[in-house]
Scaffold this active site. Structure first.
Site, PDB file in Angstrom:
ATOM      1  N   SER A 111      -4.143  -5.614   6.533  1.00  0.00           N
ATOM      2  CA  SER A 111      -3.165  -4.931   7.374  1.00  0.00           C
ATOM      3  C   SER A 111      -3.645  -3.534   7.716  1.00  0.00           C
ATOM      4  CB  SER A 111      -1.840  -4.824   6.621  1.00  0.00           C
ATOM      5  OG  SER A 111      -1.993  -3.924   5.540  1.00  0.00           O
ATOM      6  N   LYS A 112      -2.967  -2.956   8.679  1.00  0.00           N
ATOM      7  CA  LYS A 112      -3.262  -1.589   9.085  1.00  0.00           C
ATOM      8  C   LYS A 112      -3.095  -0.655   7.878  1.00  0.00           C
ATOM      9  CE  LYS A 112      -0.824   1.533  11.549  1.00  0.00           C
ATOM     10  NZ  LYS A 112       0.295   1.860  12.415  1.00  0.00           N
ATOM     11  N   ARG A 113      -2.107  -0.974   7.070  1.00  0.00           N
ATOM     12  CA  ARG A 113      -1.865  -0.138   5.895  1.00  0.00           C
ATOM     13  C   ARG A 113      -3.034  -0.180   4.900  1.00  0.00           C
ATOM     14  NH1 ARG A 113       2.973  -2.212   3.708  1.00  0.00           N
ATOM     15  NH2 ARG A 113       3.378  -2.934   5.829  1.00  0.00           N
TER      16      ARG A 113
END
Ligand code: GLU
Length: 509
Positions: A265-267
């Site tokens: 994920s972007k996170r």
């Protein structure tokens, strides 16, 4: 049955934000497959969910494709015979298919208000079924064209009452298809809800639009992320009801790209300090900037290569592939069905390999940009080429050229004095003073000869060359890094080399 069809594949992004590397891998597999089969690669913008539309996201997608060199043959900006390629511009087209489905008993009008839907979710909630769906178990108790009298339905439609069109999923039927990666996949229709096909605003949902557009655009093979597998039975049924299964594209559901814990994920990127987007993306709402592979210093050649092998191999140990080789060797059947783990260190390894492989000319413009981003504007292109050739082995990322090469164009601003000072003495001071004189007299400024002269002098001064080479490097570079120090001196030239020695000698005194 599909073999006679011209290969036409599509990438169908929704313009909602940054382009995740998984998206670029989907682009890549489409592109490779199309090129291998002399087919067409289409880009279709899926912007029917207006609430998720982000201004600028579409232009950004095109920039990413341009950077990676994976440009479509047909798209909203490339044109083509199957346009428009933006679903919002095709809005008028979908209603007839939804109405046709209703007419044939495969779909129905649903007039339920948000409040009524809310109430349904409350009323049907049980321990076993905490989130009831609108499906065959509840549809008979809702306000739709299956439960209302025909005259009532007609009246509601004539009055333009807000409504949606839902698919009427059959009860307890098996729907199956052959996925090019997974083989035979089957679903029981009872577990799938009556998905909305046409929304109250007249826009289709993805489910209807993907089937109608893949049909009208004569798509032969549809590759998309594995997250769409659960809704595949809806699409298969729509194909069956509208156009016939023989016309349906062959499907392949691409495996997820995994991060350190689950889906990448972007996170994860923010947390572990690596890019997940192709190019930098600034969220318009939060102003938050997410750095992309391009800005991080990746070569498009390396980016494509590392994405290709995230979930695919050619059956050998080979890891480095050029785009031309990939076009030749790629096969969708060899894509693994299990998730592929992204490893940033390995990604950098690919980039390093590609920096080493590329000729100087293939790096020149990008390296120039890296320097210019650091405020160093290159005027001497010949010197730049020599610098690139000399330091490229040491660079994993294009941005490393700034550190590895800036000192060729600009005297160091800082010196690692701790590397020199503790062992500095009068004898070394004398040595370098004489070195300056010898260098000034030299009329043969070649690395090899400089090195020979330096070592002869060291012997005459009875100092081990090793004792002198580090200070010499610090003088020229500022720190303990960089290529062979005499190669550096050669490129810097006599005047600059002497000036840098003098400068540090002054600082040391
Ligand atoms: N718009 C969908 C997405 O962004 C496309 C899926 C597909 O390729 O059919 O995931």
């Amino acid at each position: 049955m599909h073999t006679t069809k011209k290969v036409r594949v599509r990438f169908a992004p929704s313009p909602t934000g940054g382009l995740h590397l998984g998206g670029v891998r989907t682009v890549l597999y489409n592109y490779l497959f199309a090129k291998q089969h002399q087919g067409d690669f289409i880009l279709r913008i899926e912007d029917t969910d207006q609430s998720r539309y982000v201004p600028g996201a579409e232009e950004y997608i095109f920039s990413c494709l341009k950077w990676t060199g994976l440009e479509p043959d047909e798209s909203p900006i490339h044109g083509g015979a199957y346009g428009p390629y933006r679903q919002s511009e095709r809005k008028a087209l979908y209603r007839q298919y939804a109405d046709q489905l209703v007419k044939n008993g495969y779909a129905y009008y649903a007039f339920d208000s948000p409040g009524e839907l809310e109430k349904m979710r409350e009323d049907f909630k049980t321990e076993q079924n905490p989130a009831p769906q609108y499906d065959h178990t509840v549809r008979s108790q809702m306000r739709n064209s299956l439960t209302l009298a025909e005259s009532e339905v007609k009246k509601l439609l004539d009055e333009n009452t807000r409504h949606v069109i839902r698919i009427k999923m059959p009860e307890n039927e098996t729907v199956s298809f052959t996925d090019m990666i997974r083989g035979e996949v089957s679903f029981n229709t009872s577990v799938v809800d009556d998905k909305v096909l046409l929304k109250a605003d007249g826009m289709p949902t993805y489910h209807l639009a993907v089937v109608v557009d893949d049909h009208l655009m004569e798509i032969s093979h549809a590759f998309r992320g594995e997250e769409w597998l659960p809704s595949a039975p809806v699409h298969i049924l729509l194909w069956k009801y509208l156009f016939g299964l023989d016309a349906m594209p062959q499907w392949a559901h691409l495996p997820l790209i995994l991060g350190p814990n689950g889906k990448l994920s972007k996170r994860d990127g923010a947390k572990y300090g690596f890019p997940v987007f192709a190019m930098s993306w600034t969220d318009a709402k939060t102003n938050e900037l997410t750095e992309g592979f391009k800005e991080k210093g990746f070569l498009p050649e390396a980016f494509i290569n590392l994405l290709a092998v995230l979930g695919w191999n050619d059956g050998t140990e080979q890891e480095i592939f050029s785009k031309a080789e990939l076009i030749e060797k790629f096969s969708i059947e060899r894509v693994h069905s299990g998730g592929a783990r992204f490893d940033y260190e390995k990604a950098k390894w690919f980039n390093h390999e590609w920096i080493k492989r590329l000729e100087v000319a293939g790096l020149r413009e990008q390296v120039k940009q890296v320097f210019s981003d650091k405020g160093i504007h290159i005027t001497d292109e010949q010197l730049l080429d020599k610098v690139i050739a000399l330091v490229k082995e040491r660079c994993h990322l294009l941005t490393d050229f700034a550190q590895q090469g800036a000192f060729f164009f600009k005297a160091p601003e800082q010196y690692d004095m701790n590397a020199v000072k503790p062992k500095w003495n009068e004898a070394k001071q004398v040595f370098f003073a004489e070195l300056i004189r010898n260098f000034e007299l030299s009329n043969n400024w070649i690395a090899h000869d400089l090195e020979t002269g330096f070592k002869e002098m060291a012997a005459a001064h009875r100092i081990k060359p090793g004792e002198l080479l580090l200070p010499f490097r610090i003088m020229l570079v500022g720190g303990k890094f960089g290529p062979h120090v005499f190669d550096i001196a050669e490129l810097l030239g006599k005047e600059e080399t002497v000036a840098r020695i003098k400068h540090l000698l002054a600082l040391l005194q």
